[in-house]
Design a protein around this motif. Structure first.
Motif, PDB file in Angstrom:
ATOM      1  N   GLY B  13       8.096  60.377  33.440  1.00 32.65           N
ATOM      2  CA  GLY B  13       8.460  61.704  33.922  1.00 32.65           C
ATOM      3  C   GLY B  13       8.359  61.796  35.436  1.00 32.65           C
ATOM      4  N   VAL B  14       7.290  61.247  35.974  1.00 35.12           N
ATOM      5  CA  VAL B  14       7.072  61.353  37.412  1.00 35.12           C
ATOM      6  C   VAL B  14       8.086  60.525  38.186  1.00 35.12           C
ATOM      7  N   THR B  15       8.408  59.336  37.659  1.00 38.46           N
ATOM      8  CA  THR B  15       9.422  58.529  38.343  1.00 38.46           C
ATOM      9  C   THR B  15      10.753  59.270  38.348  1.00 38.46           C
ATOM     10  N   ALA B  16      11.097  59.857  37.214  1.00 40.00           N
ATOM     11  CA  ALA B  16      12.341  60.615  37.146  1.00 40.00           C
ATOM     12  C   ALA B  16      12.320  61.737  38.184  1.00 40.00           C
ATOM     13  N   ALA B  17      11.233  62.472  38.233  1.00 37.30           N
ATOM     14  CA  ALA B  17      11.141  63.601  39.165  1.00 37.30           C
ATOM     15  C   ALA B  17      11.297  63.128  40.609  1.00 37.30           C
ATOM     16  N   ARG B  18      10.629  62.072  40.960  1.00 34.88           N
ATOM     17  CA  ARG B  18      10.685  61.570  42.336  1.00 34.88           C
ATOM     18  C   ARG B  18      12.114  61.188  42.713  1.00 34.88           C
ATOM     19  N   HIS B  19      12.768  60.518  41.789  1.00 27.45           N
ATOM     20  CA  HIS B  19      14.122  60.072  42.118  1.00 27.45           C
ATOM     21  C   HIS B  19      15.132  61.217  42.088  1.00 27.45           C
ATOM     22  N   ILE B  20      14.898  62.196  41.253  1.00 26.11           N
ATOM     23  CA  ILE B  20      15.786  63.368  41.280  1.00 26.11           C
ATOM     24  C   ILE B  20      15.606  64.092  42.610  1.00 26.11           C
ATOM     25  N   ARG B  21      14.380  64.183  43.062  1.00 30.30           N
ATOM     26  CA  ARG B  21      14.136  64.823  44.347  1.00 30.30           C
ATOM     27  C   ARG B  21      14.832  64.060  45.458  1.00 30.30           C
ATOM     28  N   LYS B  22      14.787  62.746  45.393  1.00 33.68           N
ATOM     29  CA  LYS B  22      15.447  61.946  46.441  1.00 33.68           C
ATOM     30  C   LYS B  22      16.943  62.179  46.441  1.00 33.68           C
ATOM     31  N   GLY B  23      17.488  62.329  45.246  1.00 34.77           N
ATOM     32  CA  GLY B  23      18.950  62.394  45.155  1.00 34.77           C
ATOM     33  C   GLY B  23      19.508  63.792  45.124  1.00 34.77           C
ATOM     34  N   SER B  24      18.663  64.811  45.138  1.00 32.63           N
ATOM     35  CA  SER B  24      19.213  66.160  45.006  1.00 32.63           C
ATOM     36  C   SER B  24      18.233  67.215  45.474  1.00 32.63           C
ATOM     37  N   ASP B  25      18.708  68.452  45.420  1.00 26.70           N
ATOM     38  CA  ASP B  25      17.889  69.583  45.832  1.00 26.70           C
ATOM     39  C   ASP B  25      17.497  70.455  44.649  1.00 26.70           C
ATOM     40  N   LYS B  26      17.695  69.917  43.451  1.00 27.92           N
ATOM     41  CA  LYS B  26      17.487  70.725  42.245  1.00 27.92           C
ATOM     42  C   LYS B  26      16.037  71.188  42.123  1.00 27.92           C
ATOM     43  N   LYS B  27      15.857  72.289  41.410  1.00 26.57           N
ATOM     44  CA  LYS B  27      14.492  72.741  41.120  1.00 26.57           C
ATOM     45  C   LYS B  27      13.913  71.838  40.038  1.00 26.57           C
ATOM     46  N   ILE B  28      12.706  71.344  40.276  1.00 27.27           N
ATOM     47  CA  ILE B  28      12.094  70.407  39.326  1.00 27.27           C
ATOM     48  C   ILE B  28      10.742  70.943  38.866  1.00 27.27           C
ATOM     49  N   THR B  29      10.522  70.941  37.568  1.00 27.16           N
ATOM     50  CA  THR B  29       9.207  71.306  37.049  1.00 27.16           C
ATOM     51  C   THR B  29       8.722  70.215  36.097  1.00 27.16           C
ATOM     52  N   ILE B  30       7.497  69.786  36.296  1.00 25.58           N
ATOM     53  CA  ILE B  30       6.900  68.837  35.357  1.00 25.58           C
ATOM     54  C   ILE B  30       5.846  69.568  34.538  1.00 25.58           C
ATOM     55  N   VAL B  31       5.929  69.411  33.248  1.00 30.04           N
ATOM     56  CA  VAL B  31       4.995  70.077  32.343  1.00 30.04           C
ATOM     57  C   VAL B  31       4.070  69.035  31.731  1.00 30.04           C
ATOM     58  N   SER B  32       2.784  69.337  31.701  1.00 32.48           N
ATOM     59  CA  SER B  32       1.885  68.441  30.974  1.00 32.48           C
ATOM     60  C   SER B  32       0.687  69.198  30.444  1.00 32.48           C
ATOM     61  N   ALA B  33       0.218  68.766  29.306  1.00 29.09           N
ATOM     62  CA  ALA B  33      -0.959  69.396  28.721  1.00 29.09           C
ATOM     63  C   ALA B  33      -2.217  68.602  29.052  1.00 29.09           C
ATOM     64  N   GLU B  34      -2.027  67.400  29.574  1.00 32.55           N
ATOM     65  CA  GLU B  34      -3.159  66.478  29.654  1.00 32.55           C
ATOM     66  C   GLU B  34      -3.970  66.607  30.935  1.00 32.55           C
ATOM     67  N   SER B  35      -3.283  66.633  32.064  1.00 32.72           N
ATOM     68  CA  SER B  35      -4.007  66.633  33.337  1.00 32.72           C
ATOM     69  C   SER B  35      -3.187  67.396  34.358  1.00 32.72           C
ATOM     70  N   ASP B  36      -3.863  67.897  35.395  1.00 37.42           N
ATOM     71  CA  ASP B  36      -3.149  68.641  36.429  1.00 37.42           C
ATOM     72  C   ASP B  36      -2.189  67.734  37.177  1.00 37.42           C
ATOM     73  N   TYR B  37      -2.652  66.533  37.475  1.00 39.29           N
ATOM     74  CA  TYR B  37      -1.852  65.638  38.297  1.00 39.29           C
ATOM     75  C   TYR B  37      -1.609  64.327  37.562  1.00 39.29           C
ATOM     76  N   PHE B  38      -0.554  63.688  37.939  1.00 37.78           N
ATOM     77  CA  PHE B  38      -0.214  62.362  37.415  1.00 37.78           C
ATOM     78  C   PHE B  38      -1.376  61.396  37.673  1.00 37.78           C
ATOM     79  N   PHE B  39      -1.764  60.688  36.655  1.00 37.07           N
ATOM     80  CA  PHE B  39      -2.734  59.611  36.848  1.00 37.07           C
ATOM     81  C   PHE B  39      -2.223  58.388  36.115  1.00 37.07           C
TER      82      PHE B  39
END
Ligand SMILES: Cc1cc2nc3c(=O)[nH]c(=O)nc-3n(C[C@H](O)[C@H](O)[C@H](O)COP(=O)(O)OP(=O)(O)OC[C@H]3O[C@@H](n4cnc5c(N)ncnc54)[C@H](O)[C@@H]3O)c2cc1C
Ligand code: SF4
Ligand code: SF4
Lengths: 526, 447
Positions: B13-39
């Motif tokens: 999910g995080v890799t996808a988000a990073r690359h979408i951000r690189k390639g576009s200006d779209k609004k991105i939201t990452i949802v997770s139940a496990e932790s606040d931040y990627f680990f």
């Protein structure tokens, strides 16, 4: 095995306690002869000082170095004050009060310790060394087969900024403050290494000899620990041997032996601008005065900095100096190894590092510019700033506080390379060469990184190694000292320190090896 | 602005988000139940072992997300309403998306063993698992013995973890030799030895029958099926593999099998929904790969790929040559290409093992064409780029052996075994391969 370790720890602590307590003992007395000698050796012209010494100090016995020091420094300071008020500048005694007192105390001290130097050597150094080794060596068995065994490092209060860490911090900082600013308190420590100093240089030990000897001892003992911890890693073994060799032979033995032959004290590997007083007037004068060898040292020092250092960095990276030769690096890699993970990895710290370390480099260069200008022109200073003042400020802030008190004292809190990372002007210089013109890099092994973070955690220079590795990018950073630990702790074999062609050394990537080649081409070529 | 929502803040999910951000200006939201931040899940073991703190497992500093305009939402998605493009959270709120990427990873397998929900029975997958381990196995006083069920990569990691705290471990492995569904017998035997030499009580060909409870509903012991032996223990680690974490999707419109069914474009059966990482199942296997690949690297590659598609450059998921790595106690393992546990009909093998029994080198190649097929290297590091190139160019086994010096990736000054390896190959195969000197030019050649 655990038993042996505990006994070792106990012996070490007893040795340390005895060592520490020595400060508080001894008898100190200034005899008329001592005063006479001092006056003639130092060419002291202040009658006021001599008279006051005679009336207030000579013949009195002091039972600890503190009251002794207080008394003499106050005599000295009050005499100087009067002289300055009366503008009798030629009579003012410019020696640092505590250094002068140290010299008096060294002669005027007596007591158990001075009479039993070897006995106390064994009770302090001896117990410390034996105890430490007993604590370290059983790890061959206790820690299990060779391999990375960083188990429990973040649970141990000695290595996770817990109370033992803070205790060590206070102890080390205290030690450096005494060493730099109150040598007269630690004459007893110097007595116990007198015999060794005499056998090398023929002189009694100064506080700097004591420091040098202690430095070598600590490095040797902690090198044993490195040999055990990294016995599966030949790079670490060789590197440790190399720093140990350069410290003992180049920084300790050779300079002492030079003194024996009445040559200037010189550490052949200590390159300017780390060796910041190389171009100071007193050093240049001394070198020029001591004939062929002096001249050789002068030329060597210049060639070392201008040619050898950058050329070697081009071929091998700054590691050849910082992790294979340098004394500061040597201590950091032995005594400091248990603290390497405490370095700050944040972007903020990196920004601070760049300002500070390059700031110190500029400071050192400006100071040296002043010094050389003063030397050749004979002027007191430049633009109304006295060269002496700049030198004093540098010596105090950078030479004593940054390199000593903070550089080593802060090991247990901020990690083992605080000085090397934030302060060392030579490191800044080497770093610039390494970043822009070098064959050295840490190669990232294609797409193998799993972002675990071991490399970043154990990078003593606070480099976020993972940030590069997880993108498949090589690590080319000015601050990397090439200690090789990131490569050692990586569980996936991702990192390799190597020297190779400059082309392709820096390889920014977006898509990692292993994915669709067309996609890699598409995105990475952008 | 188009809103891209990603469920799961793991590597995919995080890799996808990073690359979408690189390639576009779209609004991105990452949802997770496990932790606040990627680990990094792969680093969980090092936290328990005291090599790192949890914060060190986070590859990005906390400011990173805001700076890159990636919104993070903590919450558990209970239901996906594909008709209205809405996620419904267990907490009661909801979130609308324009495009949805499902990257919910895996969950540990539980095979319906009696007692599998007792206190002290757990797996090693999530941050919560790590926290539970601190409760039930903080040291060898609280936890007198641990039993691990399932001999895979996570099982052996768990064994190493517990061992680091001096907790005695019994390791139940169903197979006749450790991980021999993946490793050839030589390597598998080597790892058996490594496990035993670390003092782990390794039980091969042993299945779990049931887990017994004490009066407080906590695990008391396990019973082995084959022997009926009862082993008292305070914790049971269930590490018998993982499967896609898609329970909450099962009753939505999205087509699922074992995982979420995707085509080569990582598109699910619903047009604006994609699935990547551990939870995705390819409709047709790609090459020799399995339809579900629960490894770090493939999750990352799918993230890289799907981002392109989302940014308007619809592209197929085309993973390159297979590679992987792991570490078994002190033995590092890497593999490039394929080395099956049993050679296929067209395959020949060459195996070399160091006298220490801690290093080995196993090459698979085509009997007839001599084409290099794959390598397993244990205790020796090898260059990914080297083997990737070899595989692309379909080089022969002889070529690989000749250029072993280029391939080696061990730290400087390490003792190299190339001569020994080549000599052994020459003797066995009656060849006369000469080892070439390492050449930077060859190593950095791009084509
Ligand atoms: C201990 C361990 C060690 C490993 N070591 C390796 C290794 O060395 N090499 C390797 O290649 N692979 C390794 N793996 C496998 C690798 O970690 C996984 O393949 C990878 O993490 C999968 O990434 P992902 O992004 O697909 O899913 P995950 O990392 O599982 O992320 C999915 C996230 O989605 C969240 N989520 C799921 N459902 C919902 C929901 N309904 N609502 C909200 N959030 C939800 C989950 O809580 C989780 O945070 C290891 C795994 C483990 C557990
Ligand atoms: S990047 Fe690696 S080699 Fe360089 S200083 Fe950090 S740990 Fe040492
Ligand atoms: S230690 Fe190795 S695998 Fe872990 S983050 Fe660093 S480079 Fe990647």
């Amino acid at each position: 095995m655990k038993q042996i370790q505990n006994i070792g720890l106990a012996l070490f602590l007893v040795g340390l306690a005895i060592f520490t307590s020595l400060i508080f003992f001894g008898r100190y007395e200034v005899t008329p002869e001592i005063l006479e000698n001092l006056v003639s050796n130092k060419g002291i012209k202040s009658e006021l000082f001599i008279n006051n010494m005679n009336s207030q100090v000579v013949g009195k016995e002091f039972s600890n170095p503190f009251s002794f020091s207080t008394e003499i420094t106050s005599v000295l300071e009050s005499a100087n004050e009067t002289l300055k008020k009366n503008s009798e500048w030629d009579k003012v005694i410019w020696d640092k009060p505590h250094s002068l007192t140290y010299e008096i105390a060294k002669q005027g001290g007596s007591g158990l310790i001075k009479d039993n130097k070897w006995l106390f050597w064994w009770l302090t150094f001896g117990l410390g060394i034996i105890g430490a080794l007993m604590h370290i060596i059983p790890n061959v068995v206790i820690k299990g087969p060779p391999g990375i065994k960083n188990n429990g490092i973040w649970f141990n209060t000695a290595t996770n900024r817990g109370w033992i860490g803070w205790f060590a911090f206070v102890f080390l900082v205290g030690f450096y403050l005494l060493l730099y600013f109150r040598p007269d308190y630690i004459v007893n420590w110097t007595y116990i290494v007198d015999p060794i100093s005499e056998s090398l240089s023929g002189n009694l030990a100064s506080q700097w000899f004591l420091y040098g000897f202690l430095y070598c001892t600590v490095m040797t003992v902690m090198a044993v620990r490195m040999y055990i911890k990294y016995r599966h890693n030949k790079y670490q073994i060789l590197r440790t041997t190399s720093v140990l060799f350069f410290q003992i032979v180049f920084a300790f033995l050779i300079p002492e032996i030079l003194i024996r032959f009445e040559k200037p004290w010189y550490d052949f590997k200590n390159a300017f601008p780390l060796d910041y007083d190389f171009f100071f007037k007193w050093n240049l004068d001394e070198l020029i005065a001591s004939g062929g060898l002096g001249l050789f040292i002068l030329i060597w020092g210049i060639v070392l900095t201008l040619v050898i250092v950058p050329v070697m960095v081009y071929f091998f990276g700054k590691r050849w100096y910082c992790s294979w030769v340098c004394g500061c690096g040597g201590l950091a890699e032995t005594l400091g190894d248990p603290y390497r993970h405490l370095s700050d990895k944040s972007l903020k710290a990196w920004k601070l590092e760049r300002w500070l370390v390059h700031g110190v480099l500029v400071f050192a260069l400006v100071m040296t510019g002043f010094t050389l200008y003063t030397y050749f022109s004979g002027a007191e200073g430049v633009l109304g700033i006295r060269t002496q003042t700049i030198q004093d400020i540098y010596g105090l802030l950078i030479g004593a506080f940054f390199a000593g008190v903070i550089g080593t004292g802060f090991y247990p809190i901020f990690g083992n390379r605080v000085w090397c990372r934030f302060g060392c002007p030579l490191a800044a210089y080497l770093g610039i060469v390494q970043r822009f013109k070098s064959r050295f890099r840490i190669t990232t092994n294609g797409g193998q990184c799993i972002s675990c973070g071991n490399c970043s955690t154990y990078c003593e220079q606070g480099i976020d190694v993972r940030a590069y590795a997880q993108k498949g990018e090589n690590i080319v950073r000015a601050s990397c000292v090439g200690c090789g630990i990131c490569s050692a702790v990586c569980p996936r074999g991702v990192l390799k320190l190597e020297n190779g062609p400059e082309k392709g050394r820096i390889n920014p990537t977006e898509i990692l090896l292993g994915n669709d080649v067309d996609l890699m081409d598409l995105v990475n070529q952008k | 602005m188009e809103h891209i929502v990603i469920i799961g803040n793991g590597i995919s999910g995080v890799t996808a988000a990073r690359h979408i951000r690189k390639g576009s200006d779209k609004k991105i939201t990452i949802v997770s139940a496990e932790s606040d931040y990627f680990f990094s899940r792969t680093a969980l073991m090092y936290v328990y072992m005291g090599h790192m703190k949890f914060e060190h497992t986070q590859p990005y500093e906390n400011w990173f997300w805001k700076k890159n305009r990636i919104d993070l939402k903590k919450g558990y998605v209970e239901r996906i309403d594909t008709e209205n493009n809405t996620l419904h959270f267990a907490e009661g709120d909801f979130l609308q998306y324009d495009k949805l990427i499902i990257a919910t990873g895996s969950q540990p397998n539980k095979f319906g063993w009696p007692g599998q929900y007792l206190k002290g029975v757990q797996s090693l997958y999530s941050k919560q698992d790590l926290e539970n381990l601190e409760v039930y196995a903080p040291n060898n006083k609280v936890c007198k013995r641990a039993v691990i069920v399932g001999g895979g990569l996570i099982g052996i990691e768990l064994a190493e973890m517990l061992h680091s705290r001096h907790i005695p471990v019994t390791f139940l492995v169903r197979e006749t030799s450790f991980w021999n569904g993946v490793l050839p017998s030589e390597e598998s035997a080597m790892i058996n030895k490594e496990i035993l030499s670390n003092g782990i009580d390794l039980r091969l060909s042993s299945n779990l029958k049931e887990i017994k409870s004490d009066e407080n509903g906590q695990v008391k012991s396990v019973i082995i099926k084959e022997t009926g032996e009862e082993i008292p223990c305070n914790i049971v680690g269930l590490t018998a593999g993982v499967s896609p974490n898609i329970n909450f999707i099962k009753n939505s419109e999205i087509e699922t099998g074992r995982g979420i069914k995707v085509n080569r474009y990582l598109e699910t059966s619903i047009p604006n929904i994609y699935a990547i990482g551990d939870c995705a199942e390819q409709r047709e296997a790609i090459g020799n790969r399995r339809p579900i690949e629960a490894v770090w690297y493939t999750g990352r590659m799918m993230g890289e790929t799907v981002a392109q598609t989302i940014c308007g450059n619809r592209i197929e998921y085309k993973p390159g040559h297979w590679f992987n790595s792991a570490k078994f106690f002190d033995i590092e393992y890497q593999t490039y290409g394929w080395v099956w546990p049993q050679p296929k009909d067209n395959e020949a093998r060459f195996y070399w093992e160091h006298e220490s029994g801690k290093k080995c080198f196993h090459i698979s190649y085509d009997k007839n064409t001599r084409e290099f097929i794959g390598i397993n290297n244990f205790g020796i590091r090898m260059r990914h780029e080297f083997f990737d190139k070899i595989l692309t160019k379909k080089q022969t086994v002889e070529y690989v052996l000749e250029h072993l010096a280029d391939a080696n990736f061990d730290p400087e000054f390490y003792k190299l075994h190339e001569k020994e390896i080549v000599t052994k190959f020459n003797t066995q195969n009656n060849t006369n391969i000469q080892l070439k000197k390492k050449s930077w030019k060859r190593i950095f050649q791009t084509n």
